[in-house]
Every structure is written in C-alpha cells, then in structure tokens.
Design an enzyme around this catalytic site. Structure first.
Site, PDB file in Angstrom:
ATOM      1  N   THR A 135       0.820  -1.213   0.000  1.00 50.07           N
ATOM      2  CA  THR A 135       0.000   0.000   0.000  1.00 50.07           C
ATOM      3  C   THR A 135       0.854   1.262   0.000  1.00 50.07           C
ATOM      4  OG1 THR A 135      -1.466   1.265   1.463  1.00 50.07           O
ATOM      5  CG2 THR A 135      -0.097  -0.356   2.516  1.00 50.07           C
ATOM      6  N   ASP A 136       0.261   2.361  -0.462  1.00 45.49           N
ATOM      7  CA  ASP A 136       0.966   3.647  -0.388  1.00 45.49           C
ATOM      8  C   ASP A 136       0.998   4.181   1.041  1.00 45.49           C
ATOM      9  OD1 ASP A 136      -1.713   4.348  -0.118  1.00 45.49           O
ATOM     10  OD2 ASP A 136      -1.698   5.929  -1.629  1.00 45.49           O
ATOM     11  N   GLU A 137       0.231   3.547   1.951  1.00 46.57           N
ATOM     12  CA  GLU A 137       0.173   4.068   3.320  1.00 46.57           C
ATOM     13  C   GLU A 137       1.498   3.906   4.062  1.00 46.57           C
ATOM     14  OE1 GLU A 137      -3.435   3.242   5.470  1.00 46.57           O
ATOM     15  OE2 GLU A 137      -4.538   2.889   3.621  1.00 46.57           O
ATOM     16  N   TYR A 160      -1.751  -0.770  10.938  1.00 45.50           N
ATOM     17  CA  TYR A 160      -1.865  -1.411   9.622  1.00 45.50           C
ATOM     18  C   TYR A 160      -0.676  -1.054   8.741  1.00 45.50           C
ATOM     19  CZ  TYR A 160      -3.206  -1.885   4.711  1.00 45.50           C
ATOM     20  OH  TYR A 160      -3.200  -2.174   3.364  1.00 45.50           O
ATOM     21  N   LYS A 164       2.403  -3.399   7.228  1.00 44.02           N
ATOM     22  CA  LYS A 164       2.680  -3.564   5.790  1.00 44.02           C
ATOM     23  C   LYS A 164       4.115  -3.114   5.484  1.00 44.02           C
ATOM     24  CE  LYS A 164       0.359  -4.748   2.880  1.00 44.02           C
ATOM     25  NZ  LYS A 164       0.017  -6.097   2.332  1.00 44.02           N
TER      26      LYS A 164
HETATM   27  P1  NAD Z   1      -9.237  -7.776   2.028  1.00 46.06           P
HETATM   28  O1  NAD Z   1      -9.269  -7.520   3.507  1.00 46.06           O
HETATM   29  O2  NAD Z   1     -10.460  -7.532   1.231  1.00 46.06           O
HETATM   30  O3  NAD Z   1      -8.799  -9.290   1.743  1.00 46.06           O
HETATM   31  C1  NAD Z   1      -7.793  -9.928   2.457  1.00 46.06           C
HETATM   32  C2  NAD Z   1      -7.936 -11.423   2.251  1.00 46.06           C
HETATM   33  O4  NAD Z   1      -6.860 -12.074   2.947  1.00 46.06           O
HETATM   34  C3  NAD Z   1      -9.242 -12.000   2.801  1.00 46.06           C
HETATM   35  O5  NAD Z   1      -9.830 -12.853   1.839  1.00 46.06           O
HETATM   36  C4  NAD Z   1      -8.788 -12.781   4.023  1.00 46.06           C
HETATM   37  O6  NAD Z   1      -9.624 -13.907   4.289  1.00 46.06           O
HETATM   38  C5  NAD Z   1      -7.377 -13.182   3.653  1.00 46.06           C
HETATM   39  N1  NAD Z   1      -6.541 -13.426   4.827  1.00 46.06           N
HETATM   40  C6  NAD Z   1      -6.395 -12.624   5.921  1.00 46.06           C
HETATM   41  N2  NAD Z   1      -5.541 -13.193   6.806  1.00 46.06           N
HETATM   42  C7  NAD Z   1      -5.124 -14.362   6.236  1.00 46.06           C
HETATM   43  C8  NAD Z   1      -4.226 -15.386   6.653  1.00 46.06           C
HETATM   44  N3  NAD Z   1      -3.609 -15.325   7.853  1.00 46.06           N
HETATM   45  N4  NAD Z   1      -4.012 -16.428   5.828  1.00 46.06           N
HETATM   46  C9  NAD Z   1      -4.650 -16.514   4.621  1.00 46.06           C
HETATM   47  N5  NAD Z   1      -5.523 -15.583   4.199  1.00 46.06           N
HETATM   48  C10 NAD Z   1      -5.752 -14.512   4.987  1.00 46.06           C
HETATM   49  O7  NAD Z   1      -8.012  -6.924   1.490  1.00 46.06           O
HETATM   50  P2  NAD Z   1      -7.836  -6.191   0.085  1.00 46.06           P
HETATM   51  O8  NAD Z   1      -8.408  -4.831   0.185  1.00 46.06           O
HETATM   52  O9  NAD Z   1      -8.260  -7.100  -0.989  1.00 46.06           O
HETATM   53  O10 NAD Z   1      -6.251  -6.025   0.061  1.00 46.06           O
HETATM   54  C11 NAD Z   1      -5.418  -7.065  -0.459  1.00 46.06           C
HETATM   55  C12 NAD Z   1      -3.965  -6.651  -0.323  1.00 46.06           C
HETATM   56  O11 NAD Z   1      -3.750  -5.435  -1.027  1.00 46.06           O
HETATM   57  C13 NAD Z   1      -3.530  -6.411   1.112  1.00 46.06           C
HETATM   58  O12 NAD Z   1      -2.221  -6.917   1.259  1.00 46.06           O
HETATM   59  C14 NAD Z   1      -3.545  -4.889   1.241  1.00 46.06           C
HETATM   60  O13 NAD Z   1      -2.586  -4.454   2.184  1.00 46.06           O
HETATM   61  C15 NAD Z   1      -3.165  -4.471  -0.163  1.00 46.06           C
HETATM   62  N6  NAD Z   1      -3.698  -3.154  -0.585  1.00 46.06           N
HETATM   63  C16 NAD Z   1      -5.014  -2.856  -0.457  1.00 46.06           C
HETATM   64  C17 NAD Z   1      -5.485  -1.619  -0.904  1.00 46.06           C
HETATM   65  C18 NAD Z   1      -6.937  -1.255  -0.831  1.00 46.06           C
HETATM   66  O14 NAD Z   1      -7.308  -0.115  -1.131  1.00 46.06           O
HETATM   67  N7  NAD Z   1      -7.837  -2.161  -0.479  1.00 46.06           N
HETATM   68  C19 NAD Z   1      -4.601  -0.702  -1.457  1.00 46.06           C
HETATM   69  C20 NAD Z   1      -3.246  -1.052  -1.580  1.00 46.06           C
HETATM   70  C21 NAD Z   1      -2.815  -2.292  -1.146  1.00 46.06           C
END
Ligand code: NAD
Length: 355
Positions: A135-137, A160, A164
């Site tokens: 993430t950009d955070e 969070y 990350k």
């Molecule tokens: P999300 O919370 O919707 O999905 C996360 C998934 O990971 C879920 O399906 C959950 O069941 C699974 N999970 C959690 N803990 C687990 C574990 N211990 N073992 C196996 N599976 C596990 O998240 P998202 O929004 O889809 O984000 C996905 C990734 O992208 C993350 O790494 C997040 O940091 C990164 N990200 C998200 C955003 C955003 O805007 N949503 C932006 C940049 C980066």
C-alpha cells in the site's frame, strides 16, 4: 505448459478481482489460498469457481506446514501475495492479527517460496516471481503538495501501515539476502465491485440506501488517490509478467479526491440511479463524526515509473469507475446483504486507541 499462479488472499476484495481476471482473461492455472477471515468470501469468486484452471484451498499463511504442502503440490511459477489484515480502523482496535498475518505470515510465505524456488530448474528459477502487494500508506502522510515516489522514505503511522511496511522490508531483504526474485507494488486506495462494506465507498452506498447517516470522519478533508480495482489487477499482472526482480512499482489512479467529495459523488450517482422515495438528495444524510486517531491527511501516488517502464496506465477515471461501482452495488444487493447478515453490520470501528 500453462504457468501456475498461487494467489494468497484470493477471497478478498483485490485478490478476488485478480483471480477473476486471471481465469477470465489468461491461460494461467490459479490456486487461491485464503483463510476466509471475516474479510474473505467465496461468493466473490463464484463466477470462476467451476473453471478447471481454478482451485481453492483454505489455509492460514502463518501455518508453515500447510504452506509448504501447498507449494510442494501446486508447484507455482508465480506467487502473488495479497493475504493481509487490511482495515486501518480494525488495526487500531486490535493490532495483534495485523502483526501475525502481515508480518509473520509474509515471513512464512517468503521462507516457503524461497525453498520452493531453490528447488526449481534453472529456467524456471529465472522466471519465478514472488509479487508482494502493498500500500501507499507505508509512506506516511503528505501535506497539500507533492507525491509519493518509489524512493520516498517509509513513515507509516497506523498499526496497519506499520505492519505492511514491515512486510515490504522483509520481501526486499529476501531479494537481497537470498536472491528470491521478488517484486513489490505499492498501491493507492482501491474501489470497485465486491468491496467489503466497511470501507468508505461501499459503506456510504449501503448506508445511503438504508436511510442511515453517512458518517464522514472529521471534516472530510482527508485526500486519497483512488484506483479502480480492475486497473490495479491489470497493473499486478503487468508487474509479475514484465517487472524487474528487486524493483518496486507505485500504482495509482491520478484521482485525488477529498473524502467529502467522494461521498458527495456517491450521493449524486444514487440520486440518478435510485432516487430517494421522498425525492430529497442523499447528501442530506451526510453527518460528520469524530476523526480517526492519527488520520493521515493526504496520500498521492506518482505512478510514472510503471507507465514509463512497463506501459501500464489506468483505463478508468474516477467518474467512470465510480459509476460502475455504484451500479454494481445496486445490481448485487444479495452479495452485500449476505455479508451484512453475517458479522459486520456497518458499525463504527477504530475509535478505541487501545494499542
Ligand atoms: P481484504 O481484507 O479484502 O482481503 C484480504 C484477504 O486475505 C481476505 O480474503 C482474508 O480472508 C485473507 N486473509 C487474511 N488473513 C489471512 C491469513 N492469515 N491467511 C490466509 N488468508 C488470509 O483486502 P484487500 O483490500 O483485498 O487487500 C489485499 C492486499 O492489497 C492487502 O495486502 C492490502 O494491504 C493491499 N492493498 C489494499 C489496498 C486497498 O485499497 N484495499 C490498497 C493497496 C494495497
């Protein structure tokens, strides 16, 4: 032979979009590894679940034995690691799971991936990729000017983003120390279909339709850069197919908006697509609530490197992507109503600074 992609977190928001994309628009075989926490739901991948190129395994990335077994059996060519605890407000109320999954879990994935990669023949070793989605955070908070670039020093502010940041450092360390061909992407705020209704845009849609107050943190002036999830997924694929090991790529949508602008746009779209029974604008439901502790003021991404080196650009503007998103939520009520009927009822999270 068809390449095999191991996707962690493929039942979540971005992971499920990646799985749907890879099954729908490529020849890859995909193994979706997910623990199915509150944030994961297989209904998000139901449209591809019958494909013979798709399989799902329920496992925890912290479980070294289970992960080793999956690597041995599936024999991946690419790992795209998305599994994480992802909600800032939840990280304020309960940081433990963030440290476990985001840091320890990433470490276990790196150990397993490195062992697997070392056992591959030379040709497959060269093309193997461990793609870490971040993430950009991690870069902290910007003032009114400037953009995050790949070289911006890390300055995470929430449990969070700190977790990350820790995982990003581990991935780079595994590249430098063990040679694991890893790439990292740092992306701005995603939005789009199948987004869990605790995040800003879907939360506003479902609360607006329920006739509830639309809770805007503080004065709604915090700025985020928004990227349509399907554009993010195309960027991920581009990076694991063509990116250089050891490199980081920023991914963003060139769409900076204040939170209050986003909420007003959602309201405007709903006014057009599903007018309120009383004919009044949905914006009348906006209410300002206490700000998030440590709320970062502004994030803005410079994604020029990804465009220059790999030719990726977002296809959607914020306006086209948001219109698609609001229309999707209106057409897919059963998906989000089932989630609401499960555990999460839209209540306020993240005010308890328990630490
Ligand atoms: P999300 O919370 O919707 O999905 C996360 C998934 O990971 C879920 O399906 C959950 O069941 C699974 N999970 C959690 N803990 C687990 C574990 N211990 N073992 C196996 N599976 C596990 O998240 P998202 O929004 O889809 O984000 C996905 C990734 O992208 C993350 O790494 C997040 O940091 C990164 N990200 C998200 C955003 C955003 O805007 N949503 C932006 C940049 C980066």
């Amino acid at each position: 032979m068809t390449s095999r992609v191991l996707v962690t977190g493929g039942a979540g928001f971005i992971g499920s979009a990646l799985v749907r994309h890879l099954i729908g628009e490529s020849d890859y075989r995909v193994l979706n590894l997910d623990k199915l926490t509150y944030a994961g739901t297989l209904s998000s991948v139901a449209s591809v679940a019958d494909s013979e190129r798709y399989e799902f395994v329920r496992a925890d990335i912290c479980d070294a034995q289970a992960i080793a077994g999956i690597f041995a059996r599936f024999d991946p060519d690419v790992v795209v690691h998305l599994a994480a605890e992802s909600h800032v407000d939840r990280s304020i109320d309960g940081p433990d799971a963030f440290i476990e999954t985001n840091i320890v879990g990433t470490y276990r994935m790196l150990r397993a991936a490195t062992r697997h990669w070392k056992g591959l023949d030379r040709g497959r070793q060269g093309s193997f990729r461990f793609h870490h989605v971040s993430t950009d955070e991690v870069f902290g908070s910007l003032g009114p000017e400037g953009f995050f670039v790949e070289e911006t020093p890390y300055d995470p502010r929430s449990p969070y983003s700190a977790s990350k940041a820790g995982s990003d450092h581990l991935v780079r360390a595994w590249f430098h120390t063990y040679g694991l061909p890893a790439v990292v992407t740092n992306c701005s705020n995603n939005y789009g279909p199948y987004h869990f209704p605790e995040k800003l845009i879907p939360l506003m849609i479902v609360k607006a339709l329920a006739g509830e107050t639309l809770p805007v943190y503080g004065r709604g002036e915090n700025v985020r850069d928004w990227l349509f999830v399907e554009d993010h997924v195309r960027a991920i694929r581009r990076v694991f197919e063509a990116g250089t090991p050891g490199e980081t790529y920023n991914v963003g949508g060139n769409s900076e908006r204040t939170n209050i602008e986003v909420v007003r746009q959602v309201c405007g779209l709903l006014d057009g697509l599903r007018p309120r029974p009383d004919g009044k604008p949905y914006a009348d439901q906006i209410g300002y609530v206490a700000d998030r502790p440590g709320h970062d003021m502004r994030y803005a991404i410079d994604a020029a490197k990804l465009k220059r080196e790999l030719g990726w650009e977002p296809r959607e503007t914020f306006e086209t992507g948001l219109a698609k998103t609001v229309a999707w939520y209106l057409a897919n009520e059963p998906w989000w109503r089932a989630i609401q009927a499960g555990q999460y009822g839209g209540e306020r999270l993240g005010l308890e600074a328990k630490g």
